[in-house]
Design a protein around this motif. Structure first.
Motif, PDB file in Angstrom:
ATOM      1  N   PRO A  27      39.100  71.433  28.596  1.00  0.00           N
ATOM      2  CA  PRO A  27      37.630  71.389  28.530  1.00  0.00           C
ATOM      3  C   PRO A  27      37.067  72.095  27.287  1.00  0.00           C
ATOM      4  N   TYR A  28      35.862  71.711  26.921  1.00  0.00           N
ATOM      5  CA  TYR A  28      35.188  72.412  25.819  1.00  0.00           C
ATOM      6  C   TYR A  28      34.706  73.784  26.309  1.00  0.00           C
ATOM      7  N   LYS A  29      34.315  74.627  25.369  1.00  0.00           N
ATOM      8  CA  LYS A  29      33.758  75.946  25.726  1.00  0.00           C
ATOM      9  C   LYS A  29      32.242  75.803  25.766  1.00  0.00           C
ATOM     10  N   LYS A  30      31.667  76.161  26.892  1.00  0.00           N
ATOM     11  CA  LYS A  30      30.213  75.931  27.038  1.00  0.00           C
ATOM     12  C   LYS A  30      29.390  76.758  26.052  1.00  0.00           C
ATOM     13  N   GLN A  31      29.927  77.896  25.614  1.00  0.00           N
ATOM     14  CA  GLN A  31      29.173  78.729  24.667  1.00  0.00           C
ATOM     15  C   GLN A  31      29.246  78.170  23.251  1.00  0.00           C
ATOM     16  N   LYS A  32      30.269  77.364  22.984  1.00  0.00           N
ATOM     17  CA  LYS A  32      30.479  76.911  21.607  1.00  0.00           C
ATOM     18  C   LYS A  32      30.154  75.435  21.380  1.00  0.00           C
ATOM     19  N   VAL A  33      30.135  74.668  22.453  1.00  0.00           N
ATOM     20  CA  VAL A  33      30.016  73.208  22.281  1.00  0.00           C
ATOM     21  C   VAL A  33      28.657  72.836  21.667  1.00  0.00           C
ATOM     22  N   ASP A  34      28.673  71.850  20.792  1.00  0.00           N
ATOM     23  CA  ASP A  34      27.423  71.297  20.270  1.00  0.00           C
ATOM     24  C   ASP A  34      26.756  70.540  21.426  1.00  0.00           C
ATOM     25  N   CYS A  35      25.425  70.693  21.562  1.00  0.00           N
ATOM     26  CA  CYS A  35      24.778  70.071  22.736  1.00  0.00           C
ATOM     27  C   CYS A  35      24.989  68.551  22.746  1.00  0.00           C
ATOM     28  N   TYR A  36      25.137  67.947  21.567  1.00  0.00           N
ATOM     29  CA  TYR A  36      25.306  66.488  21.554  1.00  0.00           C
ATOM     30  C   TYR A  36      26.757  66.051  21.781  1.00  0.00           C
ATOM     31  N   THR A  37      27.699  66.986  21.668  1.00  0.00           N
ATOM     32  CA  THR A  37      29.053  66.685  22.151  1.00  0.00           C
ATOM     33  C   THR A  37      28.992  66.616  23.671  1.00  0.00           C
ATOM     34  N   ARG A  38      28.252  67.579  24.262  1.00  0.00           N
ATOM     35  CA  ARG A  38      28.112  67.567  25.729  1.00  0.00           C
ATOM     36  C   ARG A  38      27.393  66.299  26.198  1.00  0.00           C
ATOM     37  N   THR A  39      26.338  65.875  25.491  1.00  0.00           N
ATOM     38  CA  THR A  39      25.636  64.666  25.955  1.00  0.00           C
ATOM     39  C   THR A  39      26.532  63.437  25.825  1.00  0.00           C
ATOM     40  N   ARG A  40      27.356  63.392  24.784  1.00  0.00           N
ATOM     41  CA  ARG A  40      28.297  62.253  24.656  1.00  0.00           C
ATOM     42  C   ARG A  40      29.277  62.267  25.825  1.00  0.00           C
ATOM     43  N   THR A  86      39.200  61.789  32.157  1.00  0.00           N
ATOM     44  CA  THR A  86      39.263  62.538  30.889  1.00  0.00           C
ATOM     45  C   THR A  86      37.862  62.950  30.454  1.00  0.00           C
ATOM     46  N   CYS A  87      36.955  61.990  30.464  1.00  0.00           N
ATOM     47  CA  CYS A  87      35.591  62.286  29.996  1.00  0.00           C
ATOM     48  C   CYS A  87      34.936  63.342  30.872  1.00  0.00           C
ATOM     49  N   ASN A  88      34.963  63.133  32.166  1.00  0.00           N
ATOM     50  CA  ASN A  88      34.217  64.039  33.047  1.00  0.00           C
ATOM     51  C   ASN A  88      34.829  65.430  33.065  1.00  0.00           C
ATOM     52  N   TRP A  89      36.143  65.485  32.992  1.00  0.00           N
ATOM     53  CA  TRP A  89      36.798  66.779  33.131  1.00  0.00           C
ATOM     54  C   TRP A  89      36.911  67.540  31.806  1.00  0.00           C
ATOM     55  N   LEU A  90      36.263  67.039  30.790  1.00  0.00           N
ATOM     56  CA  LEU A  90      36.067  67.851  29.574  1.00  0.00           C
ATOM     57  C   LEU A  90      35.062  68.965  29.866  1.00  0.00           C
ATOM     58  N   CYS A  91      34.324  68.787  30.955  1.00  0.00           N
ATOM     59  CA  CYS A  91      33.324  69.774  31.377  1.00  0.00           C
ATOM     60  C   CYS A  91      34.051  71.020  31.917  1.00  0.00           C
ATOM     61  N   PRO A  92      33.704  72.227  31.410  1.00  0.00           N
ATOM     62  CA  PRO A  92      34.423  73.430  31.847  1.00  0.00           C
ATOM     63  C   PRO A  92      33.975  73.933  33.217  1.00  0.00           C
ATOM     64  N   GLU A  93      34.875  74.663  33.883  1.00  0.00           N
ATOM     65  CA  GLU A  93      34.574  75.121  35.248  1.00  0.00           C
ATOM     66  C   GLU A  93      33.447  76.153  35.282  1.00  0.00           C
ATOM     67  N   ASP A  94      33.227  76.872  34.172  1.00  0.00           N
ATOM     68  CA  ASP A  94      32.177  77.897  34.202  1.00  0.00           C
ATOM     69  C   ASP A  94      30.805  77.359  33.780  1.00  0.00           C
ATOM     70  N   GLN A  95      30.711  76.076  33.581  1.00  0.00           N
ATOM     71  CA  GLN A  95      29.382  75.484  33.316  1.00  0.00           C
ATOM     72  C   GLN A  95      28.777  75.173  34.685  1.00  0.00           C
ATOM     73  N   SER A  96      27.690  75.854  35.008  1.00  0.00           N
ATOM     74  CA  SER A  96      27.153  75.737  36.363  1.00  0.00           C
ATOM     75  C   SER A  96      26.560  74.343  36.585  1.00  0.00           C
ATOM     76  N   VAL A  97      26.318  74.046  37.845  1.00  0.00           N
ATOM     77  CA  VAL A  97      25.711  72.751  38.193  1.00  0.00           C
ATOM     78  C   VAL A  97      24.351  72.619  37.498  1.00  0.00           C
ATOM     79  N   LEU A  98      23.575  73.702  37.487  1.00  0.00           N
ATOM     80  CA  LEU A  98      22.259  73.625  36.842  1.00  0.00           C
ATOM     81  C   LEU A  98      22.380  73.446  35.323  1.00  0.00           C
TER      82      LEU A  98
END
Ligand SMILES: [Fe+2]
Ligand SMILES: [Fe+2]
Ligand SMILES: [Fe+2]
Ligand SMILES: [Fe+2]
Length: 442
Positions: A27-40, A86-98
């Motif tokens: 997964p990516y790091k939620k503190q470091k990821v570019d917001c548009y990498t997350r939106t992709r 693969t796509c969905n689980w790039l999301c890290p476990e410490d990124q909260s639901v909100l």
């Protein structure tokens, strides 16, 4: 140079099955990821969920198809399933639901704004603009909870690329289903861009609905749970609205072709835009896979429909979305259309004053908010936390908030717990005074 995916080789289907280590990415790091990498990442998950689900619908409904071809469609579904993981689980476990939720609404706002500006069909564009202002308001409502529950500021997630301020109030997004239905395009004359645009946003909205359905209950806070329920129901309306733009007479083979083409176009764009080198590798391999899928869909289309696939998808790639800040465009639509509403026969009321007393959406809105509107409660309670609502925008837009609320609020079917413009004004004033007091103490 144009890119015609039908002329590219792509990865053959028999080489697309991956092992578990390849499927489950780091997964990516939620503190470091570019917001548009997350939106992709969020959008491509939605595209894959739709791609997977469609293969199952295809095999449930199709009768006149050879066994080998049916098996191949089923194999395609399995690959979509692997890509989805693969796509969905790039999301890290410490990124909260909100936090993820703010990401979902950022997708909706910036994707729809891009589509509206790159949509050749004026009527479809109008629908994108209309939906845009609703997701824009969802982002604002959820931002209140992210702050109250988790101390998350909107900029932690949207990174100041997307404004967070009141839009068309969520309590007014609930409509009679018949009014949500828009007029569909004509499959013979609509451009591939229009078809891909609609399928892209539809996939995103459907997955947003699914995400809220599967995660809204994960908080104990009852008002937050109710807000998820309320907004999930709006996403259901968005699915209804966007799917109604599609010509229902498209055949299943035609739809299969369009699904694969949409995947190709989206991965192509992701690959061009991605800034994270590791994630870019996935977009690259998935693009190659989707070209392989497109070839299979094209062969089936030729075999069963005796038509040329280019009649449907054209001979070059289209760009469904470049994620980038859309603040100026969104603000323009916000100021102009916050008071727009749905009218019968796929039309719109351009202002609240045009709505007749017997509007079919009034009874729906009165029923669902007869005790209170959760999306208004969140603004009521944030007052205890922050004196006023959580807003992120430049000063000029911030100063327009009360008048935007005034313009967007209906006179009828308004929930009893609504934060009215006068109250919001008081909250803002109070916040300014308290800010000075707090600064003095420090
Ligand atoms: Fe896929
Ligand atoms: Fe939304
Ligand atoms: Fe939505
Ligand atoms: Fe595919």
């Amino acid at each position: 140079m144009t890119f015609n995916p039908l002329k590219e080789k792509g990865l053959p289907l028999e080489k697309q099955l991956r092992n578990w280590h390849q499927i489950v990415a780091n997964p990516y790091k939620k503190q470091k990821v570019d917001c548009y990498t997350r939106t992709r990442q969020i959008l491509m998950n939605g595209i894959e969920v739709e791609g997977w689900g469609f293969k199952h619908q295809f095999n449930r409904f199709m009768t006149d198809i050879d066994c080998d071809d049916r098996a191949n469609v089923s194999r395609l579904g399995r690959i979509e399933n692997q890509q989805q993981m693969t796509c969905n689980w790039l999301c890290p476990e410490d990124q909260s639901v909100l936090e993820t939720t703010l990401g979902y609404e950022q997708v909706a706002v910036d994707l729809t704004a891009w589509l509206a500006q790159n949509e050749p069909d004026k009527y479809v564009k109008e629908t994108f603009d209309f939906g845009l202002l609703e997701d824009f308001d969802h982002l604002y409502r959820y931002a209140q909870f992210a702050y109250m529950r988790e101390g998350v500021e909107p900029c932690d997630i949207v990174q100041e690329q997307t404004d967070v301020i009141v839009g068309r109030p969520t309590q007014h997004h609930h409509n009679c289903n018949g009014l949500r239905l828009r007029n569909h395009y004509d499959k013979e004359t609509a451009s591939p861009q229009t078809k891909v645009n609609i399928l892209t946003v539809l996939s995103g909205e459907q997955q947003t609905h699914n995400f809220y359905a599967e995660h809204g209950f994960m908080y104990g806070d009852h008002i937050l749970r109710e807000t998820y329920a309320e907004i999930k129901d709006v996403e259901e309306e968005h699915v209804t609205m966007y799917e109604s733009l599609i010509d229902p007479s498209e055949t299943m083979f035609e739809k299969l072709l369009l699904h694969e083409f949409t995947e190709v176009c989206n991965y192509y764009t992701c690959l061009e835009d991605e800034v994270d080198e590791k994630i870019k590798k996935y977009w690259e391999i998935f693009l190659d896979m989707e070209i392989g899928h497109l070839h299979i869909a094209a062969e089936l289309f030729k075999k069963y429909e005796k038509r040329d696939p280019e009649e449907v998808i054209g001979s070059e790639i289209v760009i469904p979305c470049r994620f980038k800040s859309q603040k100026d465009y969104v603000q323009k639509v916000l100021e102009k259309e916050v008071n727009k509403r749905l009218a019968p026969d796929g039309k719109y009321y351009n202002s609240i004053d045009e709505i007749p007393n017997d509007w079919a959406s009034y009874p729906v809105q009165e029923r669902v908010a007869e005790i209170s509107a959760p999306s208004e409660n969140c603004i009521n309670i944030v007052e205890f936390y922050h004196d006023r609502d959580i807003v992120e925008a430049d000063e000029i837009l911030k100063n327009k908030e009360v008048s935007l609320l005034e313009k967007g609020l209906q006179k009828k079917a308004v929930a009893d717990n609504t934060v009215l413009p006068d109250k919001l004004k008081k909250m803002i004033k109070n916040h300014e005074q308290r800010k000075e007091e707090k600064e003095k103490i420090i």
